[in-house]
Enzyme design. Structure first.
Site, PDB file in Angstrom:
ATOM      1  N   GLY A 221       0.843  -1.198   0.000  1.00 41.02           N
ATOM      2  CA  GLY A 221       0.000   0.000   0.000  1.00 41.02           C
ATOM      3  C   GLY A 221       0.869   1.235   0.000  1.00 41.02           C
ATOM      4  O   GLY A 221       2.027   1.204  -0.434  1.00 41.02           O
ATOM      5  N   SER A 222       0.330   2.319   0.521  1.00 45.51           N
ATOM      6  CA  SER A 222       1.046   3.590   0.440  1.00 45.51           C
ATOM      7  C   SER A 222       2.095   3.701   1.550  1.00 45.51           C
ATOM      8  O   SER A 222       2.013   3.027   2.585  1.00 45.51           O
ATOM      9  CB  SER A 222       0.049   4.742   0.559  1.00 45.51           C
ATOM     10  OG  SER A 222      -0.548   4.707   1.833  1.00 45.51           O
ATOM     11  N   GLU A 243       5.623  -3.278   1.112  1.00 46.30           N
ATOM     12  CA  GLU A 243       5.825  -2.866  -0.284  1.00 46.30           C
ATOM     13  C   GLU A 243       5.028  -1.593  -0.475  1.00 46.30           C
ATOM     14  O   GLU A 243       3.791  -1.625  -0.481  1.00 46.30           O
ATOM     15  CB  GLU A 243       5.331  -3.965  -1.240  1.00 46.30           C
ATOM     16  CG  GLU A 243       6.162  -5.229  -1.206  1.00 46.30           C
ATOM     17  CD  GLU A 243       7.538  -5.079  -1.840  1.00 46.30           C
ATOM     18  OE1 GLU A 243       7.837  -3.999  -2.401  1.00 46.30           O
ATOM     19  OE2 GLU A 243       8.314  -6.046  -1.776  1.00 46.30           O
ATOM     20  N   CYS A 277       2.261   0.526  -8.833  1.00 53.22           N
ATOM     21  CA  CYS A 277       3.317   1.030  -7.940  1.00 53.22           C
ATOM     22  C   CYS A 277       4.569   1.345  -8.737  1.00 53.22           C
ATOM     23  O   CYS A 277       5.254   2.313  -8.459  1.00 53.22           O
ATOM     24  CB  CYS A 277       3.588   0.038  -6.821  1.00 53.22           C
ATOM     25  SG  CYS A 277       3.954  -1.621  -7.405  1.00 53.22           S
TER      26      CYS A 277
END
Ligand code: NAD
Length: 472
Positions: A221-222, A243, A277
């Site tokens: 995620g962020s 990640e 991403c």
């Protein structure tokens, strides 16, 4: 499938909840399903089920767990047509891309299953033999974002289960449907409690990261959320793989074959409507090829059809959810207000759905928001450079270090630039092609730990060394 037919999978059973959350098709803004909003008690049950199932799963032979991964791959392929339709409806991506994601997930988990866990034996210490094996950690909490809901779930399910862990997995509330359906299809395939899938709103992720019954968090995620996960996981020193976000730079050298590379460069930025991403999020182009490349990218953009991913011929779907749509539109508005020029796009789309036309911003200042921030949507700046060292410095001047790419007809020059990029992954003359055979890891604030390859599998294990005394 009816709107309320989606259930969580806890201890091998269908579990509904009193509260439900709406799931929205981003192309139409229609509510297409209502999924369970997991209660605290249900979440505790899921963790308890995973704990109870752990010893039995750990003690199965490695070959049996490899075979189970094969059954997961077969289930995905058998239901690929159903899952692709669901994925397009909830995520927005074109049907062909949704099918690719389902097939890629099946292929990925099949390849993960081929890994063997190493056993290292050493007699270097006089008087003893030391044998190091890699044991499972216990219960893994897996948290997945909304851009590749199925594939990124499989990145966690595959290695976690292969190593002998059990799982409680949480998809994004924006894209829970394919994951819930997959877990339902797997109820007869896996022993009860081995794979639990729970859905819920903002409270569920923090419950997971703080839960004392969970041994490891595997999070995608962020970066902002990743920091919160790390803080919360400290309570019982959970192992962590994070990640996170990126602001990947593509560096285009003056010897690029513009005609051949314009199309792959376009898709490096715009695949999945930029919601990747490792999308190229800043494209630095040598001044000598800037004009021809800009023109070639404009031509590609003209041919690409944006629309509902369920319709024929559509290559660019909507942004996945309203919050992200507003974020991308605020970057657009900021560029417009600053007087940036646009090579393509730049305007808002009319009508229903979270659509943003593919937008290429023409050489905005380095300090502008569209350069400095991760857009995670279909907007990318094309940036001119005259000095390669300066371009590399600009590419590296980021808190992120996820990936990057170099584009050149000269492999040696490209490799030399790639080696200077401060990122975990660099592609040469391509982008976004991740593989199950190699490590994928973010440098700087793009992540902690590794997914992919044997390194990724080992993240779901802890080493145990047994020393056996032996006569000299
Ligand atoms: P997000 O961080 O908002 O959400 C990711 C997941 O975390 C969701 O399931 C969400 O419900 C959950 N979550 C939210 N708050 C939480 C909390 N406090 N504790 C625990 N879980 C919580 O990210 P997103 O908007 O879904 O995804 C976009 C971001 O993900 C982008 O920054 C993108 O670059 C990144 N991403 C990274 C990779 C990678 O492999 N590095 C892959 C895909 C996406």
């Amino acid at each position: 499938m009816g709107q309320n037919d989606f259930s969580m999978t806890i201890d091998g059973r269908a579990v509904h909840a009193g509260e439900r959350l709406d799931v929205i098709n981003p192309a139409t803004e229609d509510v297409i399903a209502r999924v369970p909003d997991c209660s605290r008690e249900q979440f505790d049950e899921a963790v308890a089920a995973a704990r109870t199932a752990f010893p039995g799963w750990r003690d199965k032979s490695y070959a049996e767990r490899q075979a189970s991964l094969g059954s997961i791959a077969a289930t995905l392929m058998e239901h690929a047509d159903e899952l692709k339709v669901l994925l397009t409806a909830e995520q927005g991506k074109p049907l062909a891309d949704a099918l690719f994601e389902v097939q890629a997930a099946a292929w990925w988990i099949g390849e993960v299953a081929k890994n063997e866990l190493p056993v290292t034996v050493t007699d270097a210490m006089p008087g003893q033999r030391s044998t190091t094996r890699h044991l499972p950690l216990g219960v893994v909490g897996a948290i997945v974002p909304w851009n590749f809901p199925l594939l990124l779930a499989i990145w966690k399910i595959g290695p976690a289960l292969l190593a002998g862990n059990t799982l409680v997995l949480k998809p994004s509330p924006n894209t829970p449907l394919t994951t819930l359906r997959l877990a339902e299809l797997l109820r007869p395939v896996l022993p009860a409690g081995v794979l639990n899938v729970v859905t819920g709103g903002d409270r569920l992720g923090p419950w997971m990261t703080a839960h004392p019954g969970i041994d490891k968090i595997s999070f995608t995620g962020s970066t902002a959320t990743g920091r919160r996960v790390m803080e919360s996981a400290a309570a019982n020193l959970k192992r962590l793989t994070l990640e996170l976000g990126g602001n990947d730079a593509a560096i285009v050298l003056d010897d690029i074959d513009v005609d051949a590379m314009a199309e792959p460069l376009f898709w490096a930025a715009f695949k999945n409507s930029g919601q990747v991403c490792v999308a190229a999020k800043r494209i630095y182009v040598d001044d000598k090829v800037y004009e021809p490349l800009a023109a070639a990218l404009q031509q590609v953009a003209k041919r690409v059809v944006m629309g509902n991913g369920a319709d024929d011929g559509v290559a660019l779907g909507p942004v996945q959810n309203r919050a992200q749509y507003e974020r991308v539109r605020s970057l657009l508005a900021d560029s417009r207000a600053a007087g940036h020029r646009f090579l393509t796009g730049g305007q808002d789309a009319d009508g229903a759905g979270f659509f943003v036309p593919a937008t290429i911003v023409d050489n905005p200042p380095e300090e502008s928001r569209v350069v400095q921030e991760e857009a995670f949507g279909p907007i990318v700046p094309l940036l001119r450079f005259t000095d390669l060292d300066d371009a590399i410095a600009r590419a590296n001047a980021s808190e992120f270090g996820l990936a990057g790419s170099v584009w050149s007809s000269n492999p040696d020059r490209a490799a030399a630039v790639a080696a200077r990029m401060e990122t975990g992954t660099v592609w040469i003359n391509s982008a976004q092609n991740l593989t199950p055979y190699a490590a994928f890891a973010g440098q700087k604030q793009s992540g902690v730990g590794v997914e992919g390859g044997l390194d990724g599998l080992l993240e779901f294990t802890t080493p145990q060394t047994i020393h056996t005394a032996r006569p000299e």
